[in-house]
Design a protein around this motif. Structure first.
Motif, short mmCIF file in Angstrom:
data_model
loop_
_atom_site.label_atom_id
_atom_site.label_comp_id
_atom_site.label_asym_id
_atom_site.label_seq_id
_atom_site.Cartn_x
_atom_site.Cartn_y
_atom_site.Cartn_z
N ALA A 1 0.83 -1.19 0.00
CA ALA A 1 0.00 0.00 0.00
C ALA A 1 0.87 1.26 0.00
CB ALA A 1 -0.92 0.00 1.22
N ALA A 2 0.26 2.39 -0.34
CA ALA A 2 0.98 3.66 -0.37
C ALA A 2 1.53 4.00 1.00
CB ALA A 2 0.04 4.77 -0.84
N GLY A 3 2.81 4.39 1.03
CA GLY A 3 3.42 4.80 2.29
C GLY A 3 4.09 3.69 3.07
N TRP A 4 4.06 2.44 2.56
CA TRP A 4 4.73 1.36 3.26
C TRP A 4 6.24 1.46 3.07
CZ3 TRP A 4 1.92 -4.01 2.88
CH2 TRP A 4 0.64 -3.89 3.43
N ALA A 5 6.98 1.01 4.06
CA ALA A 5 8.44 1.09 4.02
C ALA A 5 9.01 -0.07 3.21
CB ALA A 5 9.01 1.07 5.43
N MET A 6 9.72 0.24 2.14
CA MET A 6 10.32 -0.81 1.33
C MET A 6 11.39 -1.57 2.10
SD MET A 6 8.58 -0.75 -1.38
CE MET A 6 9.51 -1.85 -2.42
N ASP B 1 11.13 -2.80 4.85
CA ASP B 1 10.50 -3.86 5.64
C ASP B 1 9.91 -4.97 4.78
OD1 ASP B 1 11.15 -2.36 7.86
OD2 ASP B 1 9.18 -1.42 8.03
N PHE B 2 10.36 -5.08 3.53
CA PHE B 2 9.77 -6.04 2.61
C PHE B 2 9.88 -7.48 3.13
CE2 PHE B 2 14.19 -6.28 1.44
CZ PHE B 2 14.39 -7.59 1.04
N ASP B 3 10.90 -7.77 3.96
CA ASP B 3 11.06 -9.14 4.46
C ASP B 3 10.70 -9.26 5.93
OD1 ASP B 3 13.18 -7.71 5.47
OD2 ASP B 3 14.71 -9.20 4.98
N ALA B 4 9.98 -8.27 6.46
CA ALA B 4 9.55 -8.31 7.87
C ALA B 4 8.23 -9.08 7.99
CB ALA B 4 9.38 -6.90 8.42
N TYR B 5 8.09 -9.85 9.05
CA TYR B 5 6.92 -10.71 9.23
C TYR B 5 5.61 -9.94 9.18
CZ TYR B 5 6.24 -8.94 13.98
OH TYR B 5 6.00 -8.12 15.06
N TYR B 6 5.64 -8.66 9.57
CA TYR B 6 4.41 -7.88 9.68
C TYR B 6 4.01 -7.20 8.38
CZ TYR B 6 8.06 -4.36 10.48
OH TYR B 6 9.19 -3.58 10.38
N GLN B 7 4.73 -7.48 7.25
CA GLN B 7 4.41 -6.79 6.01
C GLN B 7 4.35 -7.76 4.82
OE1 GLN B 7 5.85 -2.67 5.67
NE2 GLN B 7 6.64 -3.22 3.67
N PRO B 8 3.48 -8.79 4.88
CA PRO B 8 3.29 -9.66 3.72
C PRO B 8 2.64 -8.89 2.58
CG PRO B 8 2.44 -10.68 5.73
CD PRO B 8 2.69 -9.24 6.04
N GLU B 9 2.81 -9.39 1.37
CA GLU B 9 2.23 -8.74 0.21
C GLU B 9 0.72 -8.97 0.14
OE1 GLU B 9 4.28 -9.68 -3.40
OE2 GLU B 9 6.24 -9.14 -2.58
N ILE B 10 0.02 -8.00 -0.41
CA ILE B 10 -1.43 -8.08 -0.60
C ILE B 10 -1.71 -8.91 -1.85
CG2 ILE B 10 -3.52 -6.72 -0.99
CD1 ILE B 10 -1.95 -4.31 0.26
N ALA B 11 -2.75 -9.76 -1.80
CA ALA B 11 -3.02 -10.65 -2.93
C ALA B 11 -4.50 -10.98 -3.01
CB ALA B 11 -2.20 -11.93 -2.80
N THR B 12 -4.93 -11.44 -4.19
CA THR B 12 -6.33 -11.83 -4.39
C THR B 12 -6.60 -13.26 -3.93
OG1 THR B 12 -5.92 -12.61 -6.65
CG2 THR B 12 -6.49 -10.28 -6.37
N PHE B 13 -5.55 -14.09 -3.95
CA PHE B 13 -5.69 -15.48 -3.52
C PHE B 13 -4.51 -15.86 -2.63
CE2 PHE B 13 -5.30 -20.17 -4.44
CZ PHE B 13 -6.48 -20.54 -3.81
N PRO B 14 -4.47 -15.30 -1.43
CA PRO B 14 -3.33 -15.57 -0.54
C PRO B 14 -3.34 -17.02 -0.05
CG PRO B 14 -5.03 -14.31 0.61
CD PRO B 14 -5.46 -14.38 -0.82
N VAL B 15 -2.14 -17.54 0.16
CA VAL B 15 -1.97 -18.90 0.69
C VAL B 15 -0.90 -18.87 1.78
CG1 VAL B 15 -2.71 -20.12 -1.39
CG2 VAL B 15 -0.32 -19.44 -1.15
N ILE C 1 -7.01 8.01 5.02
CA ILE C 1 -6.56 6.63 5.20
C ILE C 1 -6.08 6.08 3.87
CG2 ILE C 1 -7.21 4.29 5.86
CD1 ILE C 1 -9.24 5.42 7.75
N HIS C 2 -4.91 5.44 3.87
CA HIS C 2 -4.33 4.89 2.65
C HIS C 2 -4.14 3.39 2.70
CE1 HIS C 2 -3.36 8.69 0.51
NE2 HIS C 2 -3.34 9.17 1.73
N ASP C 3 -4.43 2.75 3.83
CA ASP C 3 -4.33 1.29 3.91
C ASP C 3 -5.30 0.79 4.97
OD1 ASP C 3 -3.16 1.76 6.39
OD2 ASP C 3 -1.20 0.95 5.87
N GLY C 4 -5.24 -0.50 5.25
CA GLY C 4 -6.14 -1.06 6.24
C GLY C 4 -5.48 -1.36 7.56
#
Length: 438
Positions: A143-148, A150-164, A321-324
């Motif tokens: 989402a907009a404003g997320w810290a790049m 933290d791409f491998d941090a547990y609290y920032q998984p990628e957003i997806a339409t069919f997460p697994v 608000i820019h994310d959830g």
């Protein structure tokens, strides 16, 4: 003149009532205004009496703050307005000997703690050929404003339409210096990279691909970590195929107007899991599901705009608000608007037993378990926390000893991060004081 004479007594009554309330809370104002801890940074506090429907304490209530995970309260309200009682886990149609299915954004599918196995069993037990139909999403994977960073941090998984699997790989230490890796597909993707060693054992991932690194060969006892994987539809279906031990093909197919839906979990269960441990992944996927439910497309911008036009525009101040989840630094909320959404949730869920279950209970569970103590043997605070660097917030509900029902928002920004624990204690002391004296 006669009309003025009729209105004057009403105005005087209102003014006197306001003065009485203001006088009642002069000691609270004094504590807030005289606190050296709070006045060393930017803070705001709004206290609202739910019984008389009025603000009784307000300092910087119309100033905008970065709310961090207090944003999830708005996500909670969105879900209550849009999602039904159950989470849609899968959409599908049957065509002859084939079963075609679409993702719904359901975050619980194959999740290590939340999977109900309803969708899994449905796909596992069907005798039809399986075909997955990808759905384009308008959102980016962050989402907009997320810290790049933290791409491998547990609290920032990628957003997806069919997460697994929660869109993460779970690494867990086992006996004999071995590592359990789930999904097992990534078992051979972990290699040694001493360059990431910064004094203690750590895991990381390559920025653009699913190559994982450990800093040392020796794994600490009881080590557990989750690293987000780089998501794409083909990987998701590969992981699902490996888990089901079935062949699944990806095809293009226009979704019919009529599809069947498999439901996976109770909505209240997922909302509670989002709120109590403050799960960012669940928050973002809840908005994805809300988007599909409301607009039949994956576009959380539409959801936020709809909430803005139908609900937030009536709040005390502008809601940005820019994310959830609250990871975005672009989010800006005032204490009064935080109270407005709490009042809206209260109106939506007047049953306190149901509503309070969706918030951390001070001294009992969630992110407030160790912050508060029980008073006279009972909890009295039910709230959401919000924490990032230089931000600490609490917003929720408070019950006083006399039985008064309150909503409050306590927002703190722009302090030196080492002071977070001191600020938290000061907040707890003030909220507890209100509990014990009103």
């Amino acid at each position: 003149m006669k009309c003025f004479k009729k209105i004057l007594p009403i105005f005087i009554l209102f003014l006197n009532s306001y003065i009485v309330y203001a006088q009642q809370f002069t000691d609270v104002y004094a504590k807030l205004q005289q606190s050296q801890i709070l006045n060393d940074h930017f803070f705001g506090f709004s206290l609202y009496d739910l019984d008389s429907n009025r603000f009784v304490v307000d300092i910087n209530g119309h100033k905008h703050f970065t709310p961090a995970s207090n944003t999830k309260v708005f996500t909670l309200y969105t879900a209550l307005e849009i999602l039904g009682d159950s989470i849609p886990g899968l959409q599908y149609v049957e065509r002859g000997d084939s079963l075609l299915f679409w993702g719904t954004g359901d975050p619980t599918f194959l999740h290590s703690k939340m999977d109900s196995h309803i969708v899994y069993n449905f796909l596992k037990n069907t005798d039809k050929k399986l075909f997955f139909v990808p759905t384009k999403m308008q959102n980016r994977f962050f989402a907009a404003g997320w810290a790049m960073d933290d791409f491998d941090a547990y609290y920032q998984p990628e957003i997806a339409t069919f997460p697994v699997y929660g869109n993460v790989v779970t690494f867990r230490e086992q006996a004999n210096n071995k590592m359990s890796i789930v999904p097992s597909f990534f078992q051979n993707k972990l290699t040694l990279n001493p360059a990431i060693d910064h004094g203690e054992f750590s895991l990381s991932r390559a920025f653009t691909k699913n190559e994982f690194w450990k800093s040392r060969e020796t794994i600490p006892n009881n080590y557990v970590n989750e690293i987000p994987f780089k998501y794409d539809d083909s990987l998701a279906i590969k992981l699902l195929s490996d888990t089901l031990h079935k062949n699944i093909q990806i095809i293009g197919y226009t979704k019919p107007n009529q599809v069947k839906t498999i439901y996976s979990n109770a909505t209240s269960y997922v909302l509670r899991e989002m709120m109590l441990p403050s799960d960012n992944y669940l928050a973002e996927q809840i908005l994805m599901m809300s988007s599909l439910q409301k607009f039949e497309t994956f576009d959380t911008y539409l959801v936020r705009n709809w909430m803005q036009q139908t609900h937030y525009k009536y709040f005390s101040d502008e809601v940005v608000i820019h994310d959830g989840s609250g990871l975005s630094s672009y989010n800006k909320i005032t204490p009064q608007s935080m109270v407005d959404v709490l009042v809206s949730i209260k109106n939506k869920l007047p049953d306190e037993s149901r509503r309070f279950k969706l918030f951390s209970t001070g001294g009992v569970d969630g992110t407030l378990k160790r912050s508060y103590s029980l008073d006279q043997g009972v909890p009295f605070v039910f709230a959401k926390t919000g924490t990032v660097t230089s931000v600490y917030c609490q917003s929720g509900y408070l019950i006083t000893r006399s039985g008064r029902k309150m909503a409050f928002s306590f927002l703190n920004n722009n302090f030196i991060d080492e002071k977070a624990s001191t600020i938290r204690k000061e907040m707890v002391d003030i909220v507890t004081y209100i509990r014990q004296n009103y």
